[in-house]
Design a protein around this motif. Structure first.
Motif, PDB file in Angstrom:
ATOM      1  N   UNK A  17      22.643 -14.048 -53.056  1.00 53.76           N
ATOM      2  CA  UNK A  17      22.339 -14.297 -51.866  1.00 53.76           C
ATOM      3  C   UNK A  17      22.218 -13.069 -50.987  1.00 53.76           C
ATOM      4  N   UNK A  18      23.194 -12.096 -51.538  1.00 53.29           N
ATOM      5  CA  UNK A  18      23.197 -10.646 -50.660  1.00 53.29           C
ATOM      6  C   UNK A  18      21.688 -10.112 -50.884  1.00 53.29           C
ATOM      7  N   UNK A  19      21.316 -10.100 -52.296  1.00 55.67           N
ATOM      8  CA  UNK A  19      19.846  -9.409 -52.198  1.00 55.67           C
ATOM      9  C   UNK A  19      18.915 -10.111 -51.341  1.00 55.67           C
ATOM     10  N   UNK A  20      18.932 -11.454 -51.599  1.00 55.50           N
ATOM     11  CA  UNK A  20      17.761 -12.259 -50.806  1.00 55.50           C
ATOM     12  C   UNK A  20      17.811 -11.877 -49.467  1.00 55.50           C
ATOM     13  N   UNK A  21      19.324 -11.905 -48.915  1.00 52.28           N
ATOM     14  CA  UNK A  21      19.201 -11.529 -47.448  1.00 52.28           C
ATOM     15  C   UNK A  21      18.746 -10.320 -46.970  1.00 52.28           C
ATOM     16  N   UNK A  22      19.161  -9.200 -47.880  1.00 55.98           N
ATOM     17  CA  UNK A  22      18.623  -7.898 -47.400  1.00 55.98           C
ATOM     18  C   UNK A  22      17.171  -7.751 -47.702  1.00 55.98           C
ATOM     19  N   UNK A  23      16.586  -8.491 -48.559  1.00 52.25           N
ATOM     20  CA  UNK A  23      15.094  -8.493 -48.634  1.00 52.25           C
ATOM     21  C   UNK A  23      14.235  -9.012 -47.443  1.00 52.25           C
ATOM     22  N   UNK A 109      26.131 -14.527 -40.654  1.00 50.15           N
ATOM     23  CA  UNK A 109      26.752 -14.582 -41.974  1.00 50.15           C
ATOM     24  C   UNK A 109      25.907 -14.838 -42.957  1.00 50.15           C
ATOM     25  N   UNK A 110      26.163 -14.379 -44.154  1.00 51.10           N
ATOM     26  CA  UNK A 110      25.365 -14.686 -45.359  1.00 51.10           C
ATOM     27  C   UNK A 110      26.249 -15.220 -46.485  1.00 51.10           C
ATOM     28  N   UNK A 111      25.997 -16.366 -46.989  1.00 52.56           N
ATOM     29  CA  UNK A 111      26.804 -16.882 -47.944  1.00 52.56           C
ATOM     30  C   UNK A 111      25.980 -17.596 -48.950  1.00 52.56           C
ATOM     31  N   UNK A 112      26.590 -17.694 -50.371  1.00 56.33           N
ATOM     32  CA  UNK A 112      25.974 -18.596 -51.210  1.00 56.33           C
ATOM     33  C   UNK A 112      26.063 -20.026 -51.037  1.00 56.33           C
ATOM     34  N   UNK A 113      25.274 -20.779 -51.394  1.00 52.44           N
ATOM     35  CA  UNK A 113      25.517 -22.239 -51.277  1.00 52.44           C
ATOM     36  C   UNK A 113      27.098 -22.998 -51.903  1.00 52.44           C
ATOM     37  N   UNK A 139      24.851 -18.766 -39.674  1.00 52.88           N
ATOM     38  CA  UNK A 139      25.175 -18.720 -41.132  1.00 52.88           C
ATOM     39  C   UNK A 139      23.869 -18.947 -41.797  1.00 52.88           C
ATOM     40  N   UNK A 140      23.635 -18.006 -42.475  1.00 54.34           N
ATOM     41  CA  UNK A 140      22.416 -18.018 -43.708  1.00 54.34           C
ATOM     42  C   UNK A 140      22.971 -18.384 -44.964  1.00 54.34           C
ATOM     43  N   UNK A 141      22.684 -19.628 -45.409  1.00 53.62           N
ATOM     44  CA  UNK A 141      23.103 -20.046 -46.689  1.00 53.62           C
ATOM     45  C   UNK A 141      21.963 -20.064 -47.810  1.00 53.62           C
ATOM     46  N   UNK A 142      22.329 -19.355 -48.739  1.00 52.60           N
ATOM     47  CA  UNK A 142      21.231 -19.215 -50.067  1.00 52.60           C
ATOM     48  C   UNK A 142      21.462 -20.018 -51.084  1.00 52.60           C
ATOM     49  N   UNK A 143      20.465 -20.690 -51.239  1.00 56.17           N
ATOM     50  CA  UNK A 143      20.784 -21.728 -52.579  1.00 56.17           C
ATOM     51  C   UNK A 143      20.000 -20.994 -53.662  1.00 56.17           C
ATOM     52  N   UNK A 144      20.520 -21.498 -55.184  1.00 60.46           N
ATOM     53  CA  UNK A 144      19.781 -21.187 -56.197  1.00 60.46           C
ATOM     54  C   UNK A 144      18.184 -21.770 -56.152  1.00 60.46           C
ATOM     55  N   UNK A 145      17.455 -20.737 -56.587  1.00 62.68           N
ATOM     56  CA  UNK A 145      16.065 -21.161 -56.522  1.00 62.68           C
ATOM     57  C   UNK A 145      15.790 -22.690 -57.033  1.00 62.68           C
TER      58      UNK A 145
END
Length: 148
Positions: A17-23, A109-113, A139-145
């Protein structure tokens, strides 16, 4: 320039999630990676129902120190996974509530799902769900692909 809070628990998904957000957001922002160290679980003597939980101060300090050290390791993993400068932040408290309190000073805020990191065994409930519903900013929620 936005102030972005990357909440992590050390899980692969949180690092992703952190990597995805920074990209996605790019390097032109101010990033802070946060790990919240939860309080150690209370110990209740066996056979003493109805007695308020007590924590041995020596055990509590030892557990807190171990979790704080693990938090530093987690922050290094996130720093290694991202290609932007990060400000590391270790805070003690209830993870969901504490992330929301710290988020007052951020734009997103970035969090994983969902997390499976070092404090999973100490938590009941979903930190990402709490943050999603209580954060004072987007809030930016990143899920598994491969998650449906």
């Amino acid at each position: 320039m936005a102030r972005i809070l990357l909440a992590t628990d050390g899980s692969d998904l949180a690092t992703h999630a952190a990597k995805t957000a920074t990209e996605l957001f790019g390097p032109a922002h101010d990033y802070t990676a946060i790990v919240v160290v939860p309080p150690p679980p209370a110990a209740v003597p066996v056979g003493e129902a109805g007695v308020a939980p007590m924590v041995d101060p020596a055990v509590s300090e030892e557990q807190t120190a171990a979790l704080a050290h693990e938090a530093e390791v987690v922050l290094q993993l996130v720093d290694d996974a991202t290609a932007v400068p990060l400000r590391p932040k270790v805070v003690h408290g209830d993870p969901g509530r504490t992330i929301c309190e710290v988020a007052r000073d951020f734009d997103v805020v970035v969090v994983a799902s969902h997390g499976t990191g070092f404090f999973k065994r100490l938590l009941i409930g979903s930190v990402s769900n709490h943050v999603l519903h209580h954060a004072p900013c987007p809030v930016f929620v990143v899920r598994e692909k491969n998650q449906d």
